[in-house]
Design a protein around this motif. Structure first.
Motif, short mmCIF file in Angstrom:
data_model
loop_
_atom_site.label_atom_id
_atom_site.label_comp_id
_atom_site.label_asym_id
_atom_site.label_seq_id
_atom_site.Cartn_x
_atom_site.Cartn_y
_atom_site.Cartn_z
N ALA A 150 -39.54 106.53 32.57
CA ALA A 150 -39.17 105.48 31.78
C ALA A 150 -39.69 105.88 30.52
O ALA A 150 -39.05 105.69 29.16
CB ALA A 150 -39.53 104.22 32.37
N SER A 151 -40.76 106.46 30.43
CA SER A 151 -41.56 106.64 28.73
C SER A 151 -41.06 107.77 28.27
O SER A 151 -40.72 107.61 27.09
CB SER A 151 -42.89 106.48 29.13
OG SER A 151 -43.41 107.75 29.96
N VAL A 152 -40.71 108.70 29.14
CA VAL A 152 -40.30 109.91 28.30
C VAL A 152 -38.69 109.87 27.93
O VAL A 152 -38.25 110.22 26.99
CB VAL A 152 -40.32 111.15 29.44
CG1 VAL A 152 -39.15 111.19 30.63
CG2 VAL A 152 -40.34 112.69 28.64
N LEU A 153 -37.94 109.12 28.66
CA LEU A 153 -36.39 109.02 28.40
C LEU A 153 -36.24 107.87 27.23
O LEU A 153 -35.39 108.08 26.46
CB LEU A 153 -35.80 108.53 29.66
CG LEU A 153 -35.54 109.48 30.68
CD1 LEU A 153 -34.84 109.16 31.87
CD2 LEU A 153 -34.79 110.75 29.94
N ALA A 190 -30.32 103.89 30.21
CA ALA A 190 -29.23 104.52 29.96
C ALA A 190 -28.05 103.29 29.43
O ALA A 190 -27.35 103.59 28.45
CB ALA A 190 -28.41 105.09 31.33
N ALA A 191 -28.36 102.10 30.03
CA ALA A 191 -27.36 101.09 29.53
C ALA A 191 -27.94 100.65 28.01
O ALA A 191 -26.93 100.14 27.25
CB ALA A 191 -27.56 99.88 30.36
N ASP A 192 -28.77 100.89 27.68
CA ASP A 192 -29.28 100.67 26.22
C ASP A 192 -29.07 101.95 25.18
O ASP A 192 -29.38 101.49 24.10
CB ASP A 192 -30.89 100.08 26.19
CG ASP A 192 -31.25 98.76 26.89
OD1 ASP A 192 -30.28 97.97 26.96
OD2 ASP A 192 -32.35 98.52 27.48
N ALA A 193 -28.78 102.89 25.74
CA ALA A 193 -28.64 104.17 24.72
C ALA A 193 -27.37 104.36 24.26
O ALA A 193 -26.52 103.66 24.98
CB ALA A 193 -29.23 105.44 25.89
N PRO A 194 -27.30 104.94 23.28
CA PRO A 194 -25.82 105.12 22.78
C PRO A 194 -25.04 105.69 23.57
O PRO A 194 -25.56 106.51 24.66
CB PRO A 194 -26.31 106.13 21.62
CG PRO A 194 -27.28 105.86 21.29
CD PRO A 194 -28.23 105.42 22.50
N PHE A 195 -23.87 105.43 23.52
CA PHE A 195 -22.82 105.98 24.88
C PHE A 195 -22.79 107.54 24.99
O PHE A 195 -22.83 108.19 23.75
CB PHE A 195 -21.22 105.41 24.41
CG PHE A 195 -20.17 106.06 25.68
CD1 PHE A 195 -20.18 105.31 26.71
CD2 PHE A 195 -19.36 107.00 25.17
CE1 PHE A 195 -19.26 105.89 27.62
CE2 PHE A 195 -18.48 107.56 26.23
CZ PHE A 195 -18.55 107.03 27.22
N GLY A 196 -23.05 107.96 26.01
CA GLY A 196 -23.01 109.33 26.22
C GLY A 196 -24.55 110.24 26.10
O GLY A 196 -24.37 111.30 26.31
N ARG A 197 -25.31 109.50 25.62
CA ARG A 197 -26.60 110.03 25.19
C ARG A 197 -27.54 110.50 26.45
O ARG A 197 -28.06 111.58 26.57
CB ARG A 197 -27.42 109.07 24.29
CG ARG A 197 -28.87 109.72 24.03
CD ARG A 197 -28.87 110.73 23.00
NE ARG A 197 -28.25 110.62 21.68
CZ ARG A 197 -29.03 109.99 20.91
NH1 ARG A 197 -29.84 109.65 20.78
NH2 ARG A 197 -27.96 109.80 19.59
N LEU A 198 -27.44 109.56 27.45
CA LEU A 198 -28.27 109.89 28.66
C LEU A 198 -27.54 109.75 29.95
O LEU A 198 -26.81 108.80 30.13
CB LEU A 198 -29.43 108.90 28.73
CG LEU A 198 -30.17 108.65 29.79
CD1 LEU A 198 -30.96 110.04 29.97
CD2 LEU A 198 -31.24 107.59 29.74
N THR A 199 -27.59 110.67 30.81
CA THR A 199 -26.99 110.49 32.03
C THR A 199 -28.21 110.84 33.05
O THR A 199 -29.03 111.68 33.06
CB THR A 199 -25.95 111.38 32.55
OG1 THR A 199 -26.24 112.65 32.02
CG2 THR A 199 -24.66 110.88 31.58
#
Length: 368
Positions: free
Chosen positions: A77-80, A114-123
């Motif tokens: 959680a913290s690193v991502l 992932a839901a709060d990240a820009p689209f495609g930034r995190l999987t």
């Protein structure tokens, strides 16, 4: 334990990972309400610093990270959260965690980030084992980064007693009370007991010859009759599987321990093995199978040697020194201090001698 007698490694396997194992139950393991803290629970700064480190190792158009032993996902959680904020490339994150409860908790955290990240930034995905990851995504994490915090000390170990003459005895866990005092092991309960038995197991004997017997020379002024140490053949196998499956460019392992001379000695007649419950050491733990966390100090000598055999350049540093020397250390701590009044007290726990900064080691293995 179902058999009349098993090696300690099997007892530890069942105690931690069996059907009713400590890591497999829906309990709170971490933090004030649990049994112990890891660096990830001390402060999110720990993850934020590692996020910056991972970002500094980006080569190419993406960043792939595999975390081994993800627990409840606090480090993830913290690193991502920090990586989503600072990274310029898409991030792919895989968490490996045997505990079904831990997997669920980690997956929930990954979904929120992932839901709060820009689209495609995190999987990101959570898997029980490396084999499952490799089967589902055989090439997605190849050449990336592998990270583990307090994973090595949770790999089931053998407990050995080695004599100056080279004799090797292996610790067994038996049902019922001991009958032969000469063979009495270091741990005793009402239901279970331990006893030493000579062994000619080739792998165990080779470990003792390579890593424990040379220590008697270092103690030549007052050599003991015996030295007791933990040996983890499963650790060597797990590291080999990681390297061969993922071919990581960088591996970072954080754990307490040191080299053989640091973790084995006359002042540890029972070895470094210990049990924790509610932040306290439990001396008489052998009957508490599945109800306490079992751990030991990691001998990083064999770990270092294994990575060097695979062609890695390896550095071993105390955690405090490693973190403080990061070029962005002050920047990250100052930024966190703007919103967290406790950050400076927490950072002392992470980096100062006498706390996690001295007891924990960072092994960094990198390919050029």
């Amino acid at each position: 334990m179902t058999n009349a007698a098993v090696p300690f490694s099997q007892y530890m396997q069942d105690a931690l990972y069996g059907e009713n194992g400590y890591y497999m139950a829906a309990r709170t393991r971490f933090g004030r309400a649990g049994d112990y803290y890891t660096s990830a629970q001390v402060s999110p700064v720990f993850g934020e610093l590692w996020a910056r480190f991972f970002d500094s190792r980006v080569h190419g158009d993406s960043l792939a990270i595999v975390e081994v032993g993800a627990g409840d996902g606090d480090f993830a959680a913290s690193v991502l959260t920090e990586l989503v904020r600072i990274a310029k490339v898409p991030i792919r994150y895989a968490a490996l965690e045997l505990s079904p409860v831990g997997r669920e908790r980690t997956q929930n955290k990954l979904r929120r980030i992932a839901a709060d990240a820009p689209f495609g930034r995190l999987t990101g995905n959570v898997y029980a084992t490396l084999a499952e990851l490799h089967a589902r995504e055989p090439t997605a994490y190849a050449g990336g980064i592998v990270f583990a915090n307090e994973w090595l000390d949770a790999i089931p170990c053998e407990v050995l007693r080695v004599s100056r003459a080279g004799g090797v005895e292996r610790l067994w866990v038996v049902e019922g009370r001991r009958t032969a005092a000469a063979k009495a092991g270091p741990f005793c309960g009402e239901r279970l007991d331990t006893m030493w038995q000579p062994t000619m197991d080739a792998q165990i004997k080779a470990y003792a010859d390579r890593w424990i017997l040379p220590l008697f020379a270092a103690l030549r002024d007052d050599p003991p009759d015996w030295l007791v140490a933990e040996a983890a053949p499963q650790c060597d196998q797990a590291l080999s599987r990681l390297v061969e499956a993922l071919a990581p460019s960088c591996v970072a392992l954080v754990d307490y321990g040191g080299y053989s001379i640091d973790v084995v000695g006359v002042d540890r007649p029972r070895g470094s093995l210990r049990a924790y419950r509610e932040h306290r050491l439990v001396d008489d733990f052998i009957d508490l199978q599945g109800r306490v966390d079992l751990t030991y100090d990691v001998d990083f000598g064999p770990v270092r040697e294994r990575f060097e055999q695979y062609g890695y350049t390896v550095d071993l540093t105390k955690q405090g020194m490693f973190l403080v020397r990061l070029p962005f250390f002050e920047k990250v701590v100052s930024a966190r201090a703007a919103t967290d009044a406790r950050v400076y007290q927490n950072i002392k726990t992470l980096v100062m001698p006498g706390a996690m900064g001295e007891r924990f080691m960072v092994l960094l293995a990198e390919r050029g």
